[in-house]
Design an enzyme around this catalytic site. Structure first.
Site, mmCIF file in Angstrom:
data_model
loop_
_atom_site.group_PDB
_atom_site.id
_atom_site.type_symbol
_atom_site.label_atom_id
_atom_site.label_comp_id
_atom_site.label_asym_id
_atom_site.label_seq_id
_atom_site.Cartn_x
_atom_site.Cartn_y
_atom_site.Cartn_z
ATOM 1 N N THR A 132 -5.032 11.172 -4.615
ATOM 2 C CA THR A 132 -4.064 10.149 -4.252
ATOM 3 C C THR A 132 -4.717 8.783 -4.232
ATOM 4 O O THR A 132 -5.941 8.662 -4.106
ATOM 5 C CB THR A 132 -3.476 10.395 -2.856
ATOM 6 N N ASP A 133 -3.917 7.746 -4.358
ATOM 7 C CA ASP A 133 -4.398 6.418 -3.986
ATOM 8 C C ASP A 133 -4.543 6.413 -2.465
ATOM 9 O O ASP A 133 -4.115 7.359 -1.778
ATOM 10 C CB ASP A 133 -3.417 5.352 -4.475
ATOM 11 N N ALA A 134 -5.141 5.380 -1.908
ATOM 12 C CA ALA A 134 -5.422 5.347 -0.471
ATOM 13 C C ALA A 134 -4.149 5.549 0.341
ATOM 14 O O ALA A 134 -3.158 4.826 0.155
ATOM 15 C CB ALA A 134 -6.091 4.032 -0.100
ATOM 16 N N LEU A 135 -4.174 6.507 1.253
ATOM 17 C CA LEU A 135 -2.979 6.823 2.037
ATOM 18 C C LEU A 135 -2.756 5.863 3.190
ATOM 19 O O LEU A 135 -1.732 5.951 3.868
ATOM 20 C CB LEU A 135 -3.071 8.260 2.565
#
Length: 627
Positions: free
Chosen positions: A318-321
């Site tokens: 994922t991209d940064a959550l």
């Protein structure tokens, strides 16, 4: 159902889990095996950490060495990876000691080696300090060389990035970007993209990725299914792309599909973006509102599309959550559960680690997610298969070998690589070949009668950089420079009357949070005169100079989309796609400290303006015409 693991580590974990299942169920606690599996699917940032347990101010103490608490965190949890930022890096010896210590902490506890990741795209998104490595001009500059040089610079820059990062102990780079920038107003991708043509982006992205991976550095294609047509930064909001399915396939997905079909991307990073044509499923956000699932949380997009239809069998991260595109709508545990359910292998920055209390939060997060697996809300078979992909990737890239070389030898070797003259040569060649002459009515190269030049730059460092570059090449030039950085900046008419030529430059759009470093920088963005104020002043200057029969040159330092605004009043327009400067200090012959600003793109611009080289680049994006 258990997935037959190939990794010896995973086999041991699962066998132990079989013995622990019964007793854990009786005690109504989570199976420790599941905790280890979940932890391997998490990547945390160690940008800052403060030992103090309470503070009214945000923690801003950079992690430059592995303190005991953080070493214990790695040993106790078995997390799969960490991401480091510019604040973590001071010099070659320091970062190698930190990265060696991180790997030793995992190894001593019997865990697989860590992913140690960094965002080093080149251009505007780099984490290595200016005195280390070769930052390069960036993707849109590479795109500008494509018509004449093909994938030469994509390949060369990929090799440079991999060699330098690996020498410092990094094994995973969150690059290249393969977003197709079809939206001139895109606030976060823009110059980070190779361009607006999907085939060009596909070719250059795959070439750079392959070059990195051939050197042994894991690369990451981002941001799936595409961040190129957004006007919202997913750091601060939830963007939405309303493309038709055909447009998505031939534009947004094409670079990803090309890489999947022709090479083996180590990782693909998701985007926190709504794509209603791909998935219009709604969920109830934590504030009670109904929102369409972002791609990061969509099983239809990550599993149905990326895995099943497009055939990707690598690791999805994922991209940064902690970005607003997710954090505004999900709490931390929900976000991780939802993205694992969607099919992501790794949750990046699922919780913030800044204080000792945050370590407890991370352990609780791991327990809560593992509990959802035990309850059957997440598929244990899918979790095991996901961890198998992760561990197999680590084994395939031989991460266990990352600290086999004695640290002093590693420091010596890294210093040699980072000081490579060949890398600096590639950096300058890229800057030279990328300059585009969007317009030139015969004023460039400078005629002999141009002796007095007025520069109007976005800030003082750009003044110093271009002044030095020009005078180094033509010492007889008389140059004055004004900065537009302050609200009250105003160029007096007498300066225009004095000059033979006006050269003014623009940086559009402003820096995004990705370029600054991430969500931690949200409160620290610099304040200066607005873009509208600066552009209004520039137009006034150009019009006045034209009325005084002065020669005029406009320079686009970033994306060239707005150059048409200045074209009616500019004799020439140049685009460099880059404006990085290195600060250099030394003592002169009289013992005085001298500060200079130098950069490859400024050298290239000066050479084009003076006539030492010709502008060879071609625009990789469309610009409105206005003569």
């Amino acid at each position: 159902m258990l997935i037959e693991p190939k990794s010896s580590w995973l086999k041991i974990v699962l066998v132990l889990g079989l013995f622990l299942n019964t007793s854990c169920a009786l005690k109504n606690s989570t199976n420790p095996t599941l905790n280890k599996l979940v932890a391997q699917k998490l990547m945390i940032d160690l940008r800052y950490f403060c030992v103090a347990t309470t503070s009214k101010k945000p923690c801003t103490q950079p992690v430059t060495e592995l303190i005991e608490r953080l070493g214990n965190l790695i040993a106790d949890t078995g997390i799969g990876g960490v991401i480091l930022f510019a604040e973590n890096i001071e010099n070659t010896s320091q970062i190698l000691h930190l990265n060696y210590a991180l790997q030793e902490a995992a190894k001593a506890a019997g865990h697989p080696p860590l992913f140690i990741a960094i965002d080093q795209e080149g251009g505007r998104v780099v984490r290595l300090p200016q005195h280390l490595g070769t930052p390069l001009a960036g993707n849109m500059a590479i795109g500008a060389t494509y018509a004449k040089y093909g994938d030469r610079f994509a390949t060369q820059t990929g090799e440079v990035l991999a060699k330098e990062l690996m020498s410092l102990g990094f094994n995973l780079n969150f690059a290249p970007i393969v977003d197709v920038n079809v939206n001139p107003l895109n606030p976060v991708i823009n110059v980070r993209s190779f361009g607006e043509n999907p085939e060009l982006v596909a070719s250059l992205g795959a070439a750079q990725m392959t070059a990195m991976q051939n050197q042994g550095m894991m690369a990451t294609l981002k941001h799936f299914p595409g961040h190129g047509d957004t006007n919202v930064d997913s750091h601060t909001g939830l963007p939405r792309v309303d493309h038709s399915l055909h447009q998505i396939e031939v534009t947004d997905l094409l670079p990803f599909q090309h890489a999947i079909d022709n090479s083996s991307p180590a990782m693909i990073m998701t985007a926190h973006i709504q794509y209603p044509e791909l998935d219009n499923t709604e969920f109830k956000a934590k504030d009670g509102s109904a929102i369409i699932l972002p791609a990061t949380m969509s099983r239809k997009i990550l599993t149905g599309l990326l895995r099943n239809k497009m055939g990707y069998d690598g690791v999805i991260i994922t991209d940064a959550l902690n970005m607003a595109g997710v954090s505004h709508y999900f709490d931390e545990t929900e976000a991780v559960i939802q993205t694992f359910s969607a099919g992501a292998d790794i949750a990046l920055m699922p919780t913030i680690i800044r204080y000792p209390s945050d370590i407890k939060k991370l352990k609780k997060l791991i327990h809560n997610v593992a509990n959802e697996v035990q309850r059957g809300q997440l598929s244990q078979a899918e979790i095991e298969a996901s961890v198998q992909r992760i561990v197999s990737l680590k084994e395939g890239y031989q991460l266990k070998q990352s600290i086999h070389q004695p640290i002093e030898q590693a420091i010596k070797k890294s210093t040699q690589i980072l000081e490579s003259k060949e890398h600096k040569k590639i950096e300058q060649q890229l800057a030279d070949k990328a300059i585009v002459a969007i317009k030139n009515n015969g004023v460039l190269p400078l005629e002999r009668n141009i002796n007095k030049v007025l520069l109007v730059m976005p800030d003082t460092t750009k003044c110093m950089g271009l002044t030095l570059a020009l005078k180094t090449r033509k010492s007889s030039l008389d140059i004055k420079c004004n900065s537009m950085a302050s609200h009250d900046a105003d160029i007096k008419l007498t300066s225009l009357e004095w000059a033979d030529m006006l050269i003014t430059a623009d940086i559009t759009p402003d820096q995004s949070l990705a370029e600054l470093g991430g969500m931690d920088d949200l409160k620290h963005k610099s304040k200066r005169s607005s873009k509208q104020q600066q552009n209004t002043q520039q137009l006034r200057l150009l019009k006045t100079a034209r009325g005084l029969a002065k020669k005029t040159v406009f320079v686009s330092f970033r994306t060239p989309y707005n150059s048409y605004l200045f074209s009616p009043f500019s004799d020439a327009i140049l685009a460099s796609f880059d404006y990085r400067l290195n600060r250099i200090q030394y003592l002169d012959d009289f013992g005085r400290l001298v500060t200079e600003y130098q950069g490859p793109s400024f050298s290239a611009l000066a050479d084009v303006i003076i006539g030492n080289i010709q502008a060879q680049g071609s625009l990789p994006v469309s610009v409105q015409s206005a003569q």
